[in-house]
Scaffold this active site. Structure first.
Site, PDB file in Angstrom:
ATOM      1  N   SER A 239      -6.730   0.031   1.328  1.00 58.18           N
ATOM      2  CA  SER A 239      -6.272   1.143   2.150  1.00 58.18           C
ATOM      3  C   SER A 239      -5.491   2.133   1.292  1.00 58.18           C
ATOM      4  O   SER A 239      -5.322   1.924   0.085  1.00 58.18           O
ATOM      5  CB  SER A 239      -5.400   0.622   3.286  1.00 58.18           C
ATOM      6  N   LYS A 240      -5.021   3.159   1.960  1.00 63.76           N
ATOM      7  CA  LYS A 240      -4.357   4.269   1.294  1.00 63.76           C
ATOM      8  C   LYS A 240      -3.280   3.833   0.308  1.00 63.76           C
ATOM      9  O   LYS A 240      -3.128   4.418  -0.756  1.00 63.76           O
ATOM     10  CB  LYS A 240      -3.726   5.180   2.350  1.00 63.76           C
ATOM     11  N   ARG A 241      -2.539   2.792   0.693  1.00 64.75           N
ATOM     12  CA  ARG A 241      -1.431   2.405  -0.189  1.00 64.75           C
ATOM     13  C   ARG A 241      -1.940   1.858  -1.524  1.00 64.75           C
ATOM     14  O   ARG A 241      -1.197   1.769  -2.492  1.00 64.75           O
ATOM     15  CB  ARG A 241      -0.513   1.405   0.510  1.00 64.75           C
ATOM     16  N   HIS A 242      -3.236   1.477  -1.580  1.00 63.05           N
ATOM     17  CA  HIS A 242      -3.795   0.984  -2.841  1.00 63.05           C
ATOM     18  C   HIS A 242      -4.312   2.119  -3.720  1.00 63.05           C
ATOM     19  O   HIS A 242      -4.476   1.941  -4.918  1.00 63.05           O
ATOM     20  CB  HIS A 242      -4.957   0.017  -2.579  1.00 63.05           C
TER      21      HIS A 242
END
Ligand code: GLU
Length: 466
Positions: A239-242
């Site tokens: 997801s975005k945090r990755h």
């Protein structure tokens, strides 16, 4: 049997790399089998539909080189057909009208919750003669099997089953006569002759219900292969945090489509220990057997190394062509023929240094810049107190017949001996600043040769005069 695979994105935003991987696997399987790869836009949700999102998806496919066969199908445009099939199922006694009010449904939900049941609908309108309430637009529900099991022989997950008492009499047509996802997907997959469905394993639960529809209609059930989802380095769903999620972002970060395609292929499929798998080999080797059963982790370092590989393998012309928009965006430069020819002359070194197209562009933009220069801060520092050295270099350059890379280096050495305790770097740094306006570039000796006597001397003079 001729293979037909499909890519059916819901156009609600950008093209996610997970979707791109799904598209790639379907495309590869079709190409490997000499079959067809079709695209269907699942645009039935009109509230979330946007034509910009469709464009982003089609652009993404094109950029990745995943060409499709035939017309792109709009699912929305087929609603009449979906409703027809729902009607046919009612006529066959395989589906029925349900007139439950929202109030009744929420009571059923509450009861199911209290009893710890997953399914909630009590099938009160199935096989009954209840009086039809007035003013209620009914939904259409399927008569799901009441007992037994539904089994899928999945090419990745193996045999997976669900007890049919876990399947509700789910809705196939809403009260406004629009089909649900479950119905439209099955009708479209059937009508489009889809033989193989490769998709994320988040759809596995839907598959049981879809099989119920296929079976009810006596339609052949496609072969399913549910791919484990992509995870981030920490094991959570990617997801975005990755990191970047959309194909467009990777494109903007300077990744080549060949690198992203190779990377996405390896993200869930393997061929021995091969990491570098160019497109032609991917088509030749792709199969369903080697799809991994465990979620693959997105590894940016691997993507970078593949990108560096494909940049290095690219021809000058194709690389420059792909880089053109970045020269514009990042440096406000439109490459002319002279700039292109200089970059082509320096291509080997530029390619071998670059992990991304952005790096390639940033380290070659100086070839295309015109005087007067904008020097960056670090370059300006290197130009401070360097006038004497620059003047000596310029004079020496002007007095040589030909400005070859070796010659430039020789002259720099001589100037270093004279002014800088033989420290070549102390001469090369101001020269680099003068010729490139930056502190990062390929060999400045070679760069001077490529720029030629006149341009090199003009840039040195401009640095002195700045
Ligand atoms: N539109 C669905 C999605 O994007 C497609 C699901 C399917 O493959 O059937 O998730």
């Amino acid at each position: 049997m001729s293979v037909v695979t499909r890519f059916p994105p819901s156009p609600t935003g950008f093209m996610h790399v997970g979707n791109a991987r799904t598209a790639l696997f379907n495309w590869l399987y079709a190409r490997n089998m000499g079959g067809k790869f079709v695209v269907r836009i699942e645009d039935t949700d009109r509230k979330r539909h946007s034509s910009a999102a469709v464009e982003a998806i089609m652009d993404g496919l094109e950029w990745l080189g995943l060409d499709h066969d035939g017309e792109v199908i709009s699912q929305f445009s087929r609603q009449k057909r979906h409703a027809e099939i729902a009607q046919k199922m009612i006529d066959n006694g395989q589906a029925y009208y349900c007139y439950c009010s929202p109030q009744e449904l929420s009571e059923m939900r509450e009861l199911a919750k209290n009893e710890g049941r997953k399914t909630f609908y009590d099938r009160r309108w199935r096989d009954t003669n209840l009086p039809i309430p007035e003013g209620v637009e009914p939904v259409v529900r399927i008569k799901a099997p009441l007992d037994g099991v539904t089994t899928i022989n999945d090419k990745v997950q193996g045999e997976v089953s669900v007890n049919n008492d876990q399947l509700d009499d789910f809705i196939i047509l809403r009260s406004d006569a629009t089909p649900t996802y479950m119905l439209s997907v099955v009708v479209d997959d059937h009508d489009m002759g889809i033989t193989h469905i490769l998709r994320g394993d988040d759809h596995l639960n839907n598959t049981f219900r879809q099989k119920v529809i296929f079976d009810a209609l006596g339609w052949e059930v496609p072969v399913f292969a549910h791919l484990p989802l992509i995870h981030g380095a920490d094991g959570g769903k990617f997801s975005k945090r990755h990191g970047a999620q959309s194909v467009q972002e990777y494109r903007e970060m300077g990744y080549l489509p060949e690198a992203l395609v190779n990377y996405l292929l390896r993200l869930g499929w393997s061929h021995g220990d091969d990491e570098v798998i160019p497109r032609d080999k991917a088509i030749e080797w792709f199969n369903l057997e080697n799809i991994g059963k465990a979620p693959a982790k997105f590894d940016f370092a691997k993507l970078d190394s593949l990108n560096a590989h494909y940049i290095n393998e690219s021809g000058a012309e194709s690389l420059i062509e792909q880089a053109l928009p970045f020269y514009e965006q990042r440096h406000g430069i439109t490459l002319d023929e002279l700039a292109k020819s200089r970059i082509t002359q320096g291509i080997d070194e530029l390619k071998s240094r670059a992990k991304t197209l952005l790096q390639f562009v940033d380290e070659s933009a100086f070839y295309a810049k015109a005087l007067p220069f904008v020097y960056n801060e670090k370059a300006l520092k290197n130009l401070n107190d360097a006038d004497e050295i620059l003047q000596a270099l310029k004079t020496a350059f002007e007095n040589t017949d030909e400005l070859t890379s070796d010659k430039v280096q020789e002259i720099c050495k001589a100037v270093a001996d004279e002014f800088k305790d033989s420290k070549l770097g102390n001469v090369a740094m101001p020269l680099r600043a003068a010729l490139t306006g930056t502190t990062v570039s390929p060999s400045i000796f070679h760069a001077a040769e490529i720029l030629g006597m006149q341009e090199t001397c003009a840039r040195i003079q401009a640095a002195i005069d700045r």
